[in-house]
Write an enzyme that holds these catalytic residues in place. Structure first.
Site, PDB file in Angstrom:
ATOM      1  CD  GLU A  54      -2.691  -1.452   2.449  1.00  0.00           C
ATOM      2  OE1 GLU A  54      -2.613  -0.617   3.352  1.00  0.00           O
ATOM      3  OE2 GLU A  54      -3.400  -2.477   2.541  1.00  0.00           O
ATOM      4  CD  GLU A  71      -4.632  -8.104   1.890  1.00  0.00           C
ATOM      5  OE1 GLU A  71      -5.467  -7.349   2.402  1.00  0.00           O
ATOM      6  OE2 GLU A  71      -3.397  -7.914   1.969  1.00  0.00           O
TER       7      GLU A  71
END
Ligand code: G3I
Length: 375
Positions: free
Chosen positions: A163, A268
């Protein structure tokens, strides 16, 4: 009459036994997610340090039976594995790698460098001032060398950096970026490769369907490759909802990353069914609770369950179309009650984002994902 009854009971128990056997046989050999999708991609899930302390139970049984790749949900994050400069908690990590070895799972390391769940001491001097580029680089490299070195040769892949790119395609202004500069990413990949040359190295992020983010990730891959730094894959997290993202955009990103010669890990997945004004996975976000935002406290209505199954099926059709580029598809949790989505972005809601219900009952979405490959 008595004979008839005995015959009837004997017949019943025979029937039950043979159906259980058949079920068991079919289950083992044909019915698990990992078996159904074995020619397509690895099918993964997550595990926690607490689950690994148990010796049996429904979670462990499902993880063994259904999946062939596992990621630790939290226990390899800096805050947990390396909470103070000289303190390392390797026990959960060791249990994780042993569990994966025992049950034939590919073990995924999550995560070496992230803006979140990193203790503040990492970024500061003893006086609480920013520590500066060189010392922060040294700390980051030291952490990677020790952790990736500890796991050397036992992991299939590492989420090296998580991220680091905003939805608008700019670099996240994290402490990593602000104190080191954008090359913290290259340095992290370089160090991870030195520490564990056999692990696939991944860049992992959410909202990868957004065009600006897609372009930025492509640029990152090109820049790393141009410097001779190994990046083997991209983790597209897949925290999605019933009406976002547009799967065409998600697919464009799969193609764009695959065109750069890296493997795709859908890392995810969960499918949020609640009203959600916030479409991101930035963990620091907190919104206020209101009953209308939590409409399924008493159970998931069948129509919504079907909608979720449709969504899951649509996603998996896209993934199957790109199976040559996709190495792994992992869900972010087993049973609805365990998901982070019950507390994000609003605390205390009752969400249903996963494949099993709160009592480990099979959900419609799970049946649909099996059916997709059983036809
Ligand atoms: O274990 C403590 C407990 O002792 C304490 O009482 C409680 C109080 O809040 O906190 C518990 O820790 C929580 C931990 O999850 C275990 O449940 C942390 O507060 C909470 O922040 C942590 O959330 C995790 C989150 O990452 C932040 O690390 C979620 O479980 C985890 O699913 C989530 O996973 C991330 C990926 O790593 C990266 N991509 C997005 C994904 C979802 O946010």
């Amino acid at each position: 009459m008595a004979l008839n009854r005995r015959n009837f009971l004997a017949g019943l128990s025979l029937l039950a036994a043979s159906s259980a056997l058949r079920k068991g046989f079919e289950f083992e050999d044909f019915h698990s997610l990992k078996a159904l999708y074995k020619d397509d991609f690895l099918f993964g899930n997550i595990i926690t340090g607490k689950q690994l302390e148990k010796s049996s139970g429904p979670e462990l049984e499902l993880l063994e039976r259904e999946f062939n790749a596992l990621t630790m949900e939290n226990d390899m994050k800096w805050q947990l594995v390396h909470p103070a400069p000289e303190v390392w908690h390797f026990d959960p990590v060791n249990r994780f790698m042993d569990f994966c070895d025992r049950h034939g799972h590919q073990a995924i390391g999550h995560v070496l460098v992230w803006h979140s769940q990193t203790p503040s001491w990492v970024f500061e001097t003893e006086q609480g001032k920013p520590i500066g580029r060189q010392q922060l680089l040294d700390r980051m490299k030291g952490h990677i060398q020790t952790l990736a070195g500890h796991c050397k040769g036992r992991l299939y892949a590492w989420d090296v950096v998580n991220e680091a790119i905003e939805d608008n395609g700019t670099f996240r202004k994290s402490a990593w970026y602000q104190q080191i500069g954008a090359d913290f990413i290259a340095e992290a990949f370089r160090t991870a490769h030195e520490a564990d040359p056999s692990a696939q190295l991944l860049y992992n992020d959410y909202n990868m369907h957004i065009p600006a983010k897609r372009r930025a990730v492509v640029a990152l891959i090109r820049s790393l490759k141009a410097q001779g730094i190994p990046i083997h894959g991209v983790g597209m997290q897949g925290h999605i909802g019933l009406d976002y993202p547009d799967l065409n955009e998600f697919e464009k990103s799969i193609k764009a990353f695959a065109n750069e010669g890296v493997k795709i890990h859908i890392s995810e997945i969960d499918i949020d069914v609640l009203p959600n004004p916030y479409r991101s996975a930035e963990i620091s976000t907190r919104l206020n609770y209101a009953p209308w935002k939590d409409p399924y406290r008493e159970g998931l209505p069948p129509a919504v369950s079907d909608e979720q199954a449709d969504r899951g099926e649509a996603l998996f059709k896209v993934l199957l179309n790109h199976k040559e580029s996709i190495e792994r598809v992992s869900f972010w949790g087993l049973a609805d009650g365990m998901s982070w989505k019950n507390n994000f972005p609003i605390r205390g809601r009752v969400n249903y984002p996963l494949l099993w219900g709160r009592n480990f009952e099979e959900k419609e979405i799970l049946r649909r994902l099996r059916a997709l490959k059983s036809q």
